[in-house]
Write a protein that holds these residues in place. Structure first.
Motif, PDB file in Angstrom:
ATOM      1  N   ASP A 288     -11.675   6.745  -4.746  1.00 56.93           N
ATOM      2  CA  ASP A 288     -12.185   5.497  -5.320  1.00 56.93           C
ATOM      3  C   ASP A 288     -13.653   5.314  -4.961  1.00 56.93           C
TER       4      ASP A 288
ATOM      5  N   ASP B 161      -7.986   2.028   0.406  1.00 58.04           N
ATOM      6  CA  ASP B 161      -8.275   0.737  -0.215  1.00 58.04           C
ATOM      7  C   ASP B 161      -9.350  -0.014   0.568  1.00 58.04           C
TER       8      ASP B 161
ATOM      9  N   TRP C 209       0.795  -1.233   0.000  1.00 54.81           N
ATOM     10  CA  TRP C 209       0.000   0.000   0.000  1.00 54.81           C
ATOM     11  C   TRP C 209       0.825   1.280   0.000  1.00 54.81           C
TER      12      TRP C 209
ATOM     13  N   TYR D 256     -13.122  -1.085  -0.485  1.00 57.03           N
ATOM     14  CA  TYR D 256     -13.457  -2.507  -0.395  1.00 57.03           C
ATOM     15  C   TYR D 256     -14.738  -2.736   0.391  1.00 57.03           C
TER      16      TYR D 256
END
Length: 182
Positions: free
Chosen positions: A122, A67, A58, A71
């Motif tokens: 994201d 992340d 990472w 997720y």
């Protein structure tokens, strides 16, 4: 002469175990200590891995948190399909509200937003893709994906980051009603 072939890559295996352990450790520690007191060595110790494994995958703690935040609300999950745009968006908004009512998910969202800086996170990119899919599924509507983001996702995210106690059972329905003008 015997040629040696490359070993077959394992799917899952140790790498998947490490990934799962790091994600679980991060979520547990955020819940126990809060994101602001979290460190990579703490996560590594809890996960039973070397900190260099985390840095190698990472790079830094904010990237790890981003992340994991992405997720947590899986972009591949089944989305509501009620037959109407209003029904689809009501179910979707309710799902997002419920997700961010969990303090760990809200903390992960804050971390992901902090990492994004002036780029689109994201999480937002995934929600924009979902909003676009809903709008394209219902071409009879004159509501755009940007309006869905501005009137549903943005208020939910704002509340999750700054006013988490205001995410209640009526939030999704109220926001959908405002979007549709009724």
């Amino acid at each position: 002469m015997e040629t040696k072939s490359a070993p077959a890559r394992r799917t899952g295996g140790r790498s998947a175990l490490v990934l799962g352990a790091v994600k679980r450790a991060t979520e547990e520690l955020i819940e126990e200590k809060g994101q602001e007191r979290l460190t990579v060595p703490m996560i590594a110790e809890r996960a039973g891995v070397n900190p260099t494994s985390i840095y190698r995958r990472w790079g830094d703690l904010p990237s790890l948190i981003n992340d994991i935040a992405t997720y947590r609300l899986d972009p591949a999950r089944p989305l509501p399909e009620s037959g109407t745009l209003r029904g689809d968006l009501a179910g979707w908004a309710d799902e997002i509200v419920e997700h961010y009512r969990n303090p760990v998910n809200a903390a992960l969202l804050r971390g992901g937003a902090a990492v994004a800086g002036d780029r689109e996170s994201d999480c937002l990119r995934n929600r924009r893709a979902e909003a676009t899919m809903f709008v394209e599924r219902h071409p009879e509507s004159d509501i755009s994906a940007d309006e869905v983001i501005d009137h549903l996702v943005a208020p939910i995210v704002y509340r999750a980051i700054f006013l988490p106690w205001t995410l209640d059972d009526d939030t999704a329905d109220r926001l959908v009603s405002e979007l549709f003008g009724s």
